[in-house]
Scaffold this motif. Structure first.
Motif, PDB file in Angstrom:
ATOM      1  N   SER A   1      35.918  41.824  35.928  1.00 15.96           N
ATOM      2  CA  SER A   1      34.962  40.975  36.640  1.00 15.96           C
ATOM      3  C   SER A   1      33.707  41.734  37.032  1.00 15.96           C
ATOM      4  CB  SER A   1      35.611  40.388  37.901  1.00 15.96           C
ATOM      5  OG  SER A   1      35.717  41.385  38.909  1.00 15.96           O
TER       6      SER A   1
ATOM      7  N   ALA B   1      41.937  42.628  35.820  1.00 15.83           N
ATOM      8  CA  ALA B   1      41.112  41.453  36.120  1.00 15.83           C
ATOM      9  C   ALA B   1      39.931  41.813  37.018  1.00 15.83           C
ATOM     10  CB  ALA B   1      41.972  40.374  36.782  1.00 15.83           C
ATOM     11  N   ILE B   2      40.184  42.643  38.015  1.00 15.46           N
ATOM     12  CA  ILE B   2      39.110  43.042  38.931  1.00 15.46           C
ATOM     13  C   ILE B   2      38.075  43.877  38.180  1.00 15.46           C
ATOM     14  CG2 ILE B   2      38.581  44.500  40.924  1.00 15.46           C
ATOM     15  CD1 ILE B   2      41.176  43.491  42.203  1.00 15.46           C
TER      16      ILE B   2
ATOM     17  N   THR C   1      29.182  31.880  39.494  1.00 15.86           N
ATOM     18  CA  THR C   1      29.847  33.026  40.106  1.00 15.86           C
ATOM     19  C   THR C   1      29.286  33.237  41.501  1.00 15.86           C
ATOM     20  OG1 THR C   1      28.267  34.619  39.236  1.00 15.86           O
ATOM     21  CG2 THR C   1      30.228  34.189  37.889  1.00 15.86           C
TER      22      THR C   1
ATOM     23  N   ILE D   1      33.545  42.053  44.565  1.00 18.55           N
ATOM     24  CA  ILE D   1      34.312  41.487  43.461  1.00 18.55           C
ATOM     25  C   ILE D   1      33.683  40.145  43.120  1.00 18.55           C
ATOM     26  CG2 ILE D   1      36.569  40.696  42.670  1.00 18.55           C
ATOM     27  CD1 ILE D   1      37.803  42.463  44.898  1.00 18.55           C
TER      28      ILE D   1
ATOM     29  N   LEU E   1      33.397  36.571  41.874  1.00 21.87           N
ATOM     30  CA  LEU E   1      34.392  35.512  41.707  1.00 21.87           C
ATOM     31  C   LEU E   1      33.808  34.368  40.886  1.00 21.87           C
ATOM     32  CD1 LEU E   1      35.641  35.289  45.404  1.00 21.87           C
ATOM     33  CD2 LEU E   1      36.703  36.522  43.509  1.00 21.87           C
ATOM     34  N   THR E   2      34.555  33.877  39.930  1.00 22.74           N
ATOM     35  CA  THR E   2      34.129  32.717  39.161  1.00 22.74           C
ATOM     36  C   THR E   2      34.711  31.485  39.840  1.00 22.74           C
ATOM     37  OG1 THR E   2      34.116  34.018  37.146  1.00 22.74           O
ATOM     38  CG2 THR E   2      34.160  31.617  36.907  1.00 22.74           C
TER      39      THR E   2
END
Length: 113
Positions: free
Chosen positions: A96, A92-93, A2, A107, A109-110
């Motif tokens: 996460s 989704a946000i 991530t 945010i 991120l993967t």
């Protein structure tokens, strides 16, 4: 793996036409006007766990924290870019672990495996 994506050159700005209360909340209608999609914002607030802090006024306006409002605006912009529904992007946000602070929106991120 991530990687955090942080937008922090300066504090997130709240649109001038938002009616921010002393408690740090804003009417949902102000957020909807900013995104240009009242039905999507209304649906997302009602169905996706956006915390409603207060309800008041003539039309029983719903108030949400400014941090959540800014997250909704970011989700709306990303949803348009990705071609998905606002509610889907907001979920989704939030899933996460996104955070909104006085000086940043982060945010996680993967990225690939």
């Amino acid at each position: 793996m991530t990687a955090p994506a942080t937008i922090a050159p300066e504090a997130p700005t709240v649109p001038e036409d938002w009616r921010v209360t002393p408690e740090g909340t804003v009417p949902v209608s102000d957020v909807a006007r900013t995104t240009g999609d009242y039905p999507a914002v209304n649906y997302t607030v009602r169905r996706c766990g956006v915390p409603v802090i207060d309800q008041g006024g003539q039309g029983r306006a719903r108030y949400i924290p400014v941090s959540e409002a800014l997250l909704l605006v970011a989700a709306a912009a990303l949803a348009v870019a990705a071609g998905v529904a606002l509610a889907q992007m907001y979920r989704a946000i939030k899933a996460s672990g996104a955070t909104v602070r006085a000086d940043s929106l982060t945010i996680p991120l993967t990225l690939g495996s």
